[in-house]
Enzyme design. Structure first.
Site, short mmCIF file in Angstrom:
data_model
loop_
_atom_site.label_atom_id
_atom_site.label_comp_id
_atom_site.label_asym_id
_atom_site.label_seq_id
_atom_site.Cartn_x
_atom_site.Cartn_y
_atom_site.Cartn_z
N ARG A 230 37.85 9.33 31.23
CA ARG A 230 37.06 8.32 31.94
C ARG A 230 35.63 8.80 32.10
O ARG A 230 35.39 9.98 32.39
CB ARG A 230 37.64 8.09 33.35
CG ARG A 230 38.72 7.03 33.37
CD ARG A 230 38.15 5.66 33.00
NE ARG A 230 39.15 4.64 32.83
CZ ARG A 230 39.74 4.30 31.67
NH1 ARG A 230 39.45 4.94 30.56
NH2 ARG A 230 40.61 3.32 31.62
N GLU A 259 29.35 1.69 30.61
CA GLU A 259 29.67 1.25 29.24
C GLU A 259 29.22 -0.19 29.09
O GLU A 259 29.49 -0.99 30.01
CB GLU A 259 31.17 1.40 28.99
CG GLU A 259 31.58 2.86 28.99
CD GLU A 259 33.08 3.09 28.73
OE1 GLU A 259 33.78 2.13 28.39
OE2 GLU A 259 33.52 4.23 28.88
N HIS A 279 34.36 4.14 23.29
CA HIS A 279 35.64 3.91 23.99
C HIS A 279 36.72 3.45 23.00
O HIS A 279 37.28 2.36 23.13
CB HIS A 279 35.46 2.90 25.12
CG HIS A 279 36.48 3.04 26.20
ND1 HIS A 279 36.21 2.87 27.53
CD2 HIS A 279 37.81 3.32 26.15
CE1 HIS A 279 37.31 3.04 28.26
NE2 HIS A 279 38.31 3.32 27.42
P1 NAD Z 1 48.61 10.42 33.44
O1 NAD Z 1 48.67 9.79 34.79
O2 NAD Z 1 49.86 10.54 32.65
O3 NAD Z 1 47.97 11.87 33.58
C1 NAD Z 1 46.88 12.16 34.40
C2 NAD Z 1 47.07 13.57 34.91
O4 NAD Z 1 45.90 13.94 35.65
C3 NAD Z 1 48.25 13.72 35.84
O5 NAD Z 1 49.14 14.73 35.39
C4 NAD Z 1 47.62 14.11 37.17
O6 NAD Z 1 48.43 15.01 37.89
C5 NAD Z 1 46.34 14.74 36.72
N1 NAD Z 1 45.33 14.79 37.76
C6 NAD Z 1 45.07 13.87 38.72
N2 NAD Z 1 44.05 14.31 39.50
C7 NAD Z 1 43.69 15.52 39.00
C8 NAD Z 1 42.70 16.47 39.37
N3 NAD Z 1 41.90 16.26 40.43
N4 NAD Z 1 42.59 17.61 38.65
C9 NAD Z 1 43.40 17.82 37.59
N5 NAD Z 1 44.38 16.99 37.20
C10 NAD Z 1 44.51 15.84 37.89
O7 NAD Z 1 47.50 9.60 32.64
P2 NAD Z 1 47.29 9.57 31.07
O8 NAD Z 1 48.00 8.40 30.51
O9 NAD Z 1 47.53 10.90 30.52
O10 NAD Z 1 45.73 9.19 31.03
C11 NAD Z 1 44.74 10.16 31.30
C12 NAD Z 1 43.36 9.50 31.32
O11 NAD Z 1 43.05 8.95 30.04
C13 NAD Z 1 43.22 8.33 32.29
O12 NAD Z 1 41.95 8.44 32.90
C14 NAD Z 1 43.23 7.11 31.39
O13 NAD Z 1 42.56 6.03 31.97
C15 NAD Z 1 42.49 7.63 30.20
N6 NAD Z 1 42.71 6.89 28.96
C16 NAD Z 1 41.64 6.70 28.15
C17 NAD Z 1 41.80 6.06 26.95
C18 NAD Z 1 40.63 5.79 26.07
O14 NAD Z 1 40.58 4.77 25.43
N7 NAD Z 1 39.69 6.70 25.98
C19 NAD Z 1 43.06 5.59 26.58
C20 NAD Z 1 44.15 5.83 27.42
C21 NAD Z 1 43.96 6.49 28.61
C1 MLT Z 2 42.90 2.80 28.95
O1 MLT Z 2 42.70 3.14 30.11
O2 MLT Z 2 44.02 2.42 28.56
C2 MLT Z 2 41.79 2.90 27.99
O3 MLT Z 2 40.58 2.93 28.58
C3 MLT Z 2 41.91 2.07 26.79
C4 MLT Z 2 41.32 0.69 26.79
O4 MLT Z 2 41.80 -0.20 27.48
O5 MLT Z 2 40.41 0.46 26.04
#
Ligand code: NAD
Ligand code: MLT
Length: 527
Positions: A230, A259, A279
Site C-alpha cells: 500500500r 494514485e 498498481h
Molecule cells: P494479509 O492480511 O494476509 O497479511 C498482512 C500481514 O501484515 C498480516 O500477517 C499482519 O499480521 C501483518 N501486519 C499487520 N500490521 C503489521 C505491522 N504493523 N507490522 C508488520 N506486520 C503487520 O494481507 P495480504 O493479502 O498478504 O496483503 C498484504 C498487502 O498487500 C495489503 O496491504 C493489500 O492491500 C496489498 N495488496 C496489494 C496488491 C496490489 O495490487 N499491489 C494486491 C493485493 C494485495
Molecule cells: C488489492 O488490495 O487487492 C489491490 O490493491 C489490487 C487492486 O484492487 O487493484
C-alpha cells in the site's frame, strides 16, 4: 429486482453472477458527486480500487446492503461509516494473493537486473551491455515485512531462489515463520541486515510511513526496497532522497500515497535505481476473474438474505459458523429482545453467559445476536449483525461475556442479564430439540415457555385466585390468552407469571394489572 452498481472495471464473470439476481449497472469513472446522486437507487455497490467510497456516498445509499471490494485492501472504503449504517463490506482476501506475490518477486528481479531500463535502451536502438550490470539474489537476505498471505507466498518463491529469509510481523508466531522458512526478527535487525526489503502489510496507523528517513538511515547502501502493498507505508519524499543520496541502492514501487502518482513526484526522476508500476499487483487475468467471482458471489448471497463469507466488518461471523449456530443466534436475539424490554429505560450493561455445552461455542456471534435483540425495540430494522456492536458501544452499553460449563440444565443454555436505569433483569433460554427456542427462566424463576409475539410478564406473590383475576381482567379487555405459566421457587413466595396472548395489549391495561392485589410488577413484551 435489486439493483447493483459496478463503478470500476470488473471482470465479466462476476457481472454474469450478479445478473442472475439483480439489475446490474456498470458505470465506470463517474465523478464523486454523481455517485452520491445515484446511490439511493442501489442495493449493492461493487468496486475495485478506483472508486473512493466516502461517508457521503454511504449515507446517500439508503437502500445499500453491501459494498463489495474486488480485491484485498478496503482502505478506499469508509468501513466505519458503512458499519454505522449496517452495511456489510466484503472483499476477496485471497483472489489476488498469487498475482501480487509474483509481481513483488518480478519487481525484485527487475530491480536487481535493471530489466526495464535495459529493455527501453535496446528498444531505443542502443546496445549498452556495461551499463546494466546487475546483482544476484542467490544467498542474499530478503527482509519480509508482513508475513500474511502475500508475504508467505513471496517467502516460498524466494526460498526456491535460495535467499536467506528474515521476517517481521508482530502477529505471527515464531513457529509459523519457521514453517515458512523465515527467521522472525525485530525491525531494526531486518533493516540492518536485509539486501532486499519487501513490504506486505496493510496500511494502518502503525504501518503509515513505516519506511521513513530514520529507518532508511539504518539500511545498507546496497539495500533495495519493494512495495507492492500500500502507498503511504513508505514516506515517498524520504525514499526519493535516500536513493538520490546513495543512502540505499534503489526501490521498486507498485503503490503510492496518491494514485495516480503525481506528475512532479521526485520518484519519477531516479533513473534505473527505481522501477514504478501503476498498481499492477493484482492485474493478471486469473486474479481479476478470482476477485470478481468471489465478490459477486458474496453480493448475490447477501441480496438473497444469506451471509457473506468474507465480511470485513462482521468479524467471526463466517457462513459455516452462522449456519451451525443459527438456532442459537435466534435464541440469543429473542432473549436479548426480551431482557431489554423487561429492563426498560436505559440499559447500561449486558452480561452474556454461555452455559453448559454452549460454553464450548464461539462467544462473539452469540453476543452480537444478543445485542441485536436488545437494541431492536429501539432501532427496529436499523440494527443488524453488522452494526449491533458499534451501536451498543455508542450507547455506552458495557458487555461482559462469560462461559460457565458447569451449568447442567438442558444441553446448553444462554443467560442474559441487563442492568439499567430502572433495575436489573435476568433471562435464560435453551433449545428444545434442534432448534425450538424456550425461555427457561425469568429473574431466576424457572419456566419453560415458547416465545410468542405478544407476551405479559408479572412479578407477584403466589396466592390463591391471582391467576383467575388476571385471566378475567384480560378477558374484559377482549384479550385472548394462548398460554399461561407460573414459575416459583417456594410455595406462596415470590413468583413470575408468563402469558402469551394473541393480540397486542390495549393501552392502559398494565395499570389495571398492577391494581390486582399481590401483583408487584407487570411488563408487556412484543417479540
Ligand atoms: P494479509 O492480511 O494476509 O497479511 C498482512 C500481514 O501484515 C498480516 O500477517 C499482519 O499480521 C501483518 N501486519 C499487520 N500490521 C503489521 C505491522 N504493523 N507490522 C508488520 N506486520 C503487520 O494481507 P495480504 O493479502 O498478504 O496483503 C498484504 C498487502 O498487500 C495489503 O496491504 C493489500 O492491500 C496489498 N495488496 C496489494 C496488491 C496490489 O495490487 N499491489 C494486491 C493485493 C494485495
Ligand atoms: C488489492 O488490495 O487487492 C489491490 O490493491 C489490487 C487492486 O484492487 O487493484
Amino acid at each position: 429486482m435489486p439493483k447493483v452498481l459496478v463503478s470500476d472495471t470488473i471482470d465479466q464473470a462476476g457481472i454474469d453472477i450478479l445478473q442472475q439476481v439483480a439489475q446490474v449497472d456498470v458505470k465506470v469513472g463517474l465523478p464523486p458527486e454523481e455517485l452520491v446522486r445515484i446511490m439511493p437507487e442501489y442495493d449493492a455497490l461493487m468496486i475495485r480500487s478506483g472508486t473512493r467510497v466516502t461517508k457521503e456516498m454511504i449515507e446517500a445509499g439508503t437502500q445499500l446492503k453491501i459494498i463489495g471490494r474486488a480485491g484485498v485492501g478496503v482502505d478506499n472504503v469508509d468501513v466505519e461509516a458503512a458499519t454505522r449504517q449496517g452495511i456489510v463490506v466484503v472483499n476477496s482476501p485471497e483472489g489476488n494473493t498469487i498475482a501480487a506475490a509474483e509481481h513483488a518477486v518480478a519487481m525484485m528481479l527487475s530491480l536487481a537486473r535493471h530489466i526495464p531500463d535495459a529493455n527501453a535502451s535496446v528498444k531505443s536502438g542502443e546496445w549498452k551491455r556495461n551499463q546494466f550490470i546487475g546483482t544476484e539474489v542467490y544467498k542474499k537476505t530478503l527482509g519480509i515485512i508482513g508475513l500474511g498471505k502475500i508475504g508467505s507466498h513471496v517467502a516460498t518463491i524466494a526460498k526456491a531462489m535460495e535467499m536467506k529469509l528474515l521476517a517481521y510481523d508482530p502477529f505471527i508466531s515464531r513457529e509459523r515463520a519457521e514453517q515458512i522458512g523465515c527467521r522472525l526478527v525485530d525491525l531494526d535487525l531486518l533493516f540492518q541486515e536485509a539486501d532486499f526489503i519487501t513490504l506486505h502489510v496493510p496500511k494502518t496507523k502503525e504501518t503509515a510511513h513505516l519506511i521513513n528517513a530514520e529507518v532508511l538511515a539504518k539500511m545498507k547502501p546496497t539495500a533495495r526496497i519493494i512495495n507492492c502493498a500500500r502507498g503511504g507505508v513508505i514516506d515517498e519524499a524520504a525514499l526519493a532522497q535516500a536513493i538520490a543520496n546513495g543512502q540505499i541502492a534503489g526501490a521498486a514501487l507498485d503503490v503510492f500515497e496518491n494514485e495516480p502518482l503525481e506528475a512532479d513526484s521526485p520518484l519519477r526522476h531516479l533513473g534505473q535505481r527505481i522501477i514504478l508500476t501503476p498498481h499492477l499487483g493484482a492485474s493478471t487475468a486469473e486474479a481479476q476473474i478470482n476477485v470478481s467471482v468471489d465478490v459477486a458471489e458474496q453480493i448475490r448471497d447477501v441480496l438473497l438474505g444469506l451471509p457473506a463469507r468474507s465480511a470485513v466488518n462482521i468479524p467471526g461471523l463466517y457462513p459455516d459458523i452462522l449456519e451451525k449456530m443459527r438456532p442459537y443466534l435466534e435464541l440469543a436475539e429473542t432473549l436479548g429482545n426480551l431482557v431489554g424490554q423487561l429492563a426498560g429505560g436505559r440499559v447500561e450493561s449486558l452480561n452474556v453467559t454461555l452455559q453448559g455445552e454452549l460454553a464450548d461455542t464461539q462467544t462473539q456471534p452469540i453476543v452480537v445476536a444478543s445485542l441485536k435483540g436488545l437494541l431492536s425495540p429501539a432501532l427496529q430494522e436499523r440494527v443488524n449483525y453488522v452494526n449491533a456492536t458499534l451501536e451498543a458501544r455508542e450507547r455506552g452499553i458495557r458487555v461482559v461475556e462469560t462461559r460457565d460449563g458447569s451449568v447442567r440444565d438442558y444441553s446448553g443454555s444462554l443467560r442474559l442479564t441487563a442492568t439499567g436505569s430502572l433495575g436489573e433483569h435476568t433471562v435464560t433460554g435453551a433449545l428444545l430439540g434442534e432448534s425450538e427456542v424456550r425461555i427457561t427462566s425469568v429473574d431466576d424463576f424457572p419456566i419453560s415457555v415458547a416465545p410468542s409475539r405478544y407476551m405479559v410478564f408479572t412479578r407477584h406473590r403466589d396466592m390463591p385466585g391471582i391467576i383467575g383475576k388476571i385471566g378475567s381482567l384480560l378477558g374484559s379487555f377482549n384479550v385472548n390468552i394462548a398460554s399461561m405459566q407460573v414459575g416459583r421457587k417456594i410455595v406462596r413466595g415470590d413468583a413470575v407469571m408468563v402469558l402469551s396472548i394473541d393480540d397486542p395489549l390495549p393501552e392502559g391495561i398494565v395499570a389495571e394489572i398492577l391494581k390486582v392485589p399481590g401483583i408487584r410488577d407487570a411488563y408487556t413484551v412484543r417479540l
